[in-house]
Design an enzyme around this catalytic site. Structure first.
Site, PDB file in Angstrom:
ATOM      1  N   TYR A 114       9.705  75.389  58.304  1.00 58.28           N
ATOM      2  CA  TYR A 114       8.581  74.603  59.205  1.00 58.28           C
ATOM      3  C   TYR A 114       9.051  73.911  59.395  1.00 58.28           C
ATOM      4  O   TYR A 114       8.477  73.350  60.865  1.00 58.28           O
ATOM      5  CB  TYR A 114       7.248  75.431  58.569  1.00 58.28           C
ATOM      6  CG  TYR A 114       6.854  76.514  58.069  1.00 58.28           C
ATOM      7  CD1 TYR A 114       5.920  77.231  59.618  1.00 58.28           C
ATOM      8  CD2 TYR A 114       7.625  77.603  57.716  1.00 58.28           C
ATOM      9  CE1 TYR A 114       5.138  78.681  59.384  1.00 58.28           C
ATOM     10  CE2 TYR A 114       7.060  79.264  57.734  1.00 58.28           C
ATOM     11  CZ  TYR A 114       6.123  79.427  58.628  1.00 58.28           C
ATOM     12  OH  TYR A 114       5.652  80.739  58.972  1.00 58.28           O
TER      13      TYR A 114
ATOM     14  N   GLU B 138       2.253  83.309  53.932  1.00 55.22           N
ATOM     15  CA  GLU B 138       3.847  84.173  53.149  1.00 55.22           C
ATOM     16  C   GLU B 138       4.309  84.226  52.535  1.00 55.22           C
ATOM     17  O   GLU B 138       5.076  85.231  51.476  1.00 55.22           O
ATOM     18  CB  GLU B 138       4.935  83.709  54.301  1.00 55.22           C
ATOM     19  CG  GLU B 138       4.701  84.287  55.872  1.00 55.22           C
ATOM     20  CD  GLU B 138       5.698  82.759  56.714  1.00 55.22           C
ATOM     21  OE1 GLU B 138       6.433  82.170  56.631  1.00 55.22           O
ATOM     22  OE2 GLU B 138       5.081  83.199  58.057  1.00 55.22           O
TER      23      GLU B 138
HETATM   24  C1  HEM Z   1       3.948  77.649  63.319  1.00 52.59           C
HETATM   25  C2  HEM Z   1       5.182  78.209  63.631  1.00 52.59           C
HETATM   26  C3  HEM Z   1       5.887  79.445  63.675  1.00 52.59           C
HETATM   27  C4  HEM Z   1       4.822  79.852  64.233  1.00 52.59           C
HETATM   28  C5  HEM Z   1       3.857  79.637  65.471  1.00 52.59           C
HETATM   29  C6  HEM Z   1       6.053  81.588  65.210  1.00 52.59           C
HETATM   30  C7  HEM Z   1       5.578  82.370  65.666  1.00 52.59           C
HETATM   31  C8  HEM Z   1       6.619  83.754  65.889  1.00 52.59           C
HETATM   32  C9  HEM Z   1       5.808  84.885  66.410  1.00 52.59           C
HETATM   33  C10 HEM Z   1       5.055  84.595  67.412  1.00 52.59           C
HETATM   34  C11 HEM Z   1       6.834  85.899  66.589  1.00 52.59           C
HETATM   35  C12 HEM Z   1       6.779  87.171  66.311  1.00 52.59           C
HETATM   36  C13 HEM Z   1       6.749  88.321  66.520  1.00 52.59           C
HETATM   37  C14 HEM Z   1       5.936  89.066  66.491  1.00 52.59           C
HETATM   38  O1  HEM Z   1       5.466  89.933  66.994  1.00 52.59           O
HETATM   39  O2  HEM Z   1       7.499  90.131  65.693  1.00 52.59           O
HETATM   40  C15 HEM Z   1       8.083  85.380  65.047  1.00 52.59           C
HETATM   41  C16 HEM Z   1       9.001  85.742  64.846  1.00 52.59           C
HETATM   42  C17 HEM Z   1      10.212  85.134  64.223  1.00 52.59           C
HETATM   43  N1  HEM Z   1      10.353  83.566  63.911  1.00 52.59           N
HETATM   44 FE1  HEM Z   1       8.923  82.536  63.674  1.00 52.59          FE
HETATM   45  N2  HEM Z   1       7.075  81.387  64.059  1.00 52.59           N
HETATM   46  C18 HEM Z   1       6.754  79.682  63.285  1.00 52.59           C
HETATM   47  C19 HEM Z   1       7.963  79.620  63.010  1.00 52.59           C
HETATM   48  C20 HEM Z   1       8.871  80.037  62.273  1.00 52.59           C
HETATM   49  C21 HEM Z   1       9.975  79.250  61.171  1.00 52.59           C
HETATM   50  C22 HEM Z   1       9.803  77.970  60.766  1.00 52.59           C
HETATM   51  C23 HEM Z   1      11.118  80.113  61.210  1.00 52.59           C
HETATM   52  C24 HEM Z   1      12.157  79.811  60.518  1.00 52.59           C
HETATM   53  C25 HEM Z   1      13.576  78.764  60.798  1.00 52.59           C
HETATM   54  C26 HEM Z   1      10.998  81.408  62.323  1.00 52.59           C
HETATM   55  C27 HEM Z   1      11.491  82.150  62.653  1.00 52.59           C
HETATM   56  C28 HEM Z   1      11.493  83.443  63.455  1.00 52.59           C
HETATM   57  C29 HEM Z   1      11.837  84.154  63.269  1.00 52.59           C
HETATM   58  C30 HEM Z   1      13.560  84.577  63.051  1.00 52.59           C
HETATM   59  C31 HEM Z   1      11.717  85.605  63.970  1.00 52.59           C
HETATM   60  C32 HEM Z   1      12.203  87.137  64.640  1.00 52.59           C
HETATM   61  C33 HEM Z   1      11.809  87.412  66.151  1.00 52.59           C
HETATM   62  C34 HEM Z   1      13.472  86.807  66.798  1.00 52.59           C
HETATM   63  O3  HEM Z   1      14.223  86.503  65.500  1.00 52.59           O
HETATM   64  O4  HEM Z   1      13.589  86.204  67.619  1.00 52.59           O
HETATM   65  N3  HEM Z   1       9.451  81.511  62.826  1.00 52.59           N
HETATM   66  N4  HEM Z   1       7.741  83.840  65.031  1.00 52.59           N
END
Ligand code: HEM
Ligand SMILES: Cc1cc2nc3c(=O)[nH]c(=O)nc-3n(C[C@H](O)[C@H](O)[C@H](O)COP(=O)(O)OP(=O)(O)OC[C@H]3O[C@@H](n4cnc5c(N)ncnc54)[C@H](O)[C@@H]3O)c2cc1C
Length: 403
Positions: free
Chosen positions: A97, A139
């Site tokens: 994050y 988480e």
């Molecule tokens: C406040 C911070 C964050 C927000 C608001 C956020 C938001 C989101 C959202 C809205 C999704 C799509 C969920 C779904 O409907 O399936 C998602 C998926 C994902 N997020 Fe985050 N996220 C955050 C931080 C992170 C961090 C720190 C990481 C790792 C470095 C991360 C990695 C991913 C990955 C790998 C996906 C799966 C979709 C993809 O691979 O394109 N996110 N996140």
């Protein structure tokens, strides 16, 4: 809560951030992957390539800012749960994050330029961390419940003990822990992430697959549809590897089960509606209920191209024996030859008609299939008086349905 001074600054700069959302998102990923190429193994490259939901992360921060400043009344609990479960299944850590926050906020500064004064930067930093803390806390709870060791990995090796070609396009893998340890329980509707190595040193990719077998069984099962590229698009990265390269005796890296959507509701009549490969949560629900609550009234509605394309269909006659109050209604685009010996089912030709879906009073509904299919069915059921909160659904990709 956002501090009063930050709330005013965020409200004033929200339109500019929204207007430049795409540029900010593009800059953010470019910066982050340049600095941390290892994250290319965690993010879904095909979503990046198609632009599909590439913006999900940044868009969620902007939507949360709108929520915090009173500009939207969207209930955030279910959205946070969905993201947290997805993140947990990917093994996202609190440290990551910090990386995401730094690059996202720097990207905002680069795109908006001088408009981002230290005061503006501090206000958006506050929004980001309020959201990040909500997610990190959720988480952490999920990791504890799943017994993921502190600072440990979510990944565990599972051995393929059986591989079944269900239809020309769909294969099931039956899996046992390679370490011989216990098989964790799960709720029908939950999924696991599967991490696979791509050929020629192209790194790793992760995808989610719903568990399609019975919770409590000696093995897990996933049922995977092969995604073929159409109109010049490439074949699906992970489903192609699973179909072409994974045999009995091989191991796969799996996360614990996660997912906030239950396919069994909370007792009472159950309506399971699926299309295509979206049947996996429903099949797990039926196997579970046959073992634990056989008298439960259940209606299964499934849409597919044809009987021969309907995966796991052979299991339905046995499930009907175990569930005397299970009714089955099938819609096949091409119903010719769709009957199956031993299966009591109404079979229709063509596409699902939401008006004809059998609906018991007070039924809990679970939907899973392509988004337009679910939108059609959900719209029809809402019109027929089913309250929103009784309709659960699973999207086999990023995002949620819009009202
Ligand atoms: C406040 C911070 C964050 C927000 C608001 C956020 C938001 C989101 C959202 C809205 C999704 C799509 C969920 C779904 O409907 O399936 C998602 C998926 C994902 N997020 Fe985050 N996220 C955050 C931080 C992170 C961090 C720190 C990481 C790792 C470095 C991360 C990695 C991913 C990955 C790998 C996906 C799966 C979709 C993809 O691979 O394109 N996110 N996140
Ligand atoms: C909660 C959940 C549960 C799921 N359960 C199941 C399940 O039980 N069974 C199942 O089979 N699936 C399930 N899925 C879907 C699964 O996770 C994968 O999305 C699916 O297998 C496709 O992954 P892939 O790597 O094969 O395809 P990807 O590589 O992700 O490709 C997806 C699409 O993007 C297109 N694409 C990629 N790059 C480009 C480009 N440059 N230009 C144009 N188009 C492009 C591809 O052609 C393809 O159509 C589930 C998903 C979720 C989120």
């Amino acid at each position: 809560m956002l501090s009063e001074s930050s709330a005013a600054v965020v409200a004033a700069t929200l339109p500019a951030v929204q207007a430049h959302g795409e540029a900010i998102t593009g800059r953010f990923y470019q910066r982050m992957f340049d600095a941390h190429p290892e994250l290319l193994n965690i993010f879904n490259r095909s979503n990046q390539a198609t632009g599909q939901q590439k913006a999900a992360l940044a868009a969620a921060v902007v939507a949360y800012a709108e929520h915090l400043t009173g500009g939207s009344s969207v209930p955030w609990g279910p959205i946070l749960d969905r993201i947290a479960h997805k993140h947990a299944s990917l093994g996202i850590t609190a440290t990551q994050y910090t990386i995401v926050g730094r690059h996202l906020l720097t990207a905002v500064g680069e795109v908006l330029g001088d408009a981002v004064t230290p005061e503006v930067a501090a206000a958006w930093d506050e929004v980001y961390w309020l959201l990040a803390c909500e997610l990190i806390a959720r988480e952490a709870r999920l990791y504890t419940v799943a017994e993921v060791p502190e600072n440990g990995s979510v990944w565990r090796e599972w051995r393929v003990v059986e591989r079944t070609q269900e239809t020309p396009d769909v294969v099931s893998f039956t899996l046992a822990p390679a370490d011989g340890g216990p098989v964790p329980g799960f709720t029908p509707g939950q999924y696991v992430s599967v991490a696979v190595n791509l050929d020629a040193g192209r790194g790793q990719q992760i995808r989610q697959y719903s568990l399609s077998g019975r919770p409590g069984a000696a093995h897990w099962r996933i049922t995977v549809k092969r995604v073929r590229g159409t109109a010049g698009a490439p074949d699906g990265l992970v489903s192609t590897v699973l179909h072409e390269q994974v045999a009995v005796g091989d191991t796969l890296r799996l996360s614990p089960p996660f997912g906030e959507v239950s396919a069994i509701g909370d007792g009472g009549p159950l309506l399971l509606v699926s299309a295509g490969i979206g049947l996996t949560p429903a099949m797990s629900a039926l196997a579970h209920l046959a073992a634990s609550d056989p008298e439960r009234p259940v209606a299964l509605v499934h849409a597919d191209r044809a009987g021969a394309a309907h995966a796991l269909r052979d299991e339905l006659p046995g499930l009907q024996e175990g569930l005397p109050n299970l009714s089955v209604r099938l819609w096949y685009e091409d119903a010719a030859g769709g009957e199956l010996a031993g299966l009591k089912a109404e079979i229709d030709d063509g596409l699902v008609d939401p008006e004809l879906i059998p609906l018991a009073p007070g039924a809990h509904v679970h939907l899973c299939g392509p988004v337009p299919f679910m939108a059609l069915v959900r719209g029809g059921l809402l019109r027929r008086g089913v309250p929103t909160e009784r309709i659960a659904y699973e999207v086999f990709g990023p995002g949620m349905l819009r009202d």
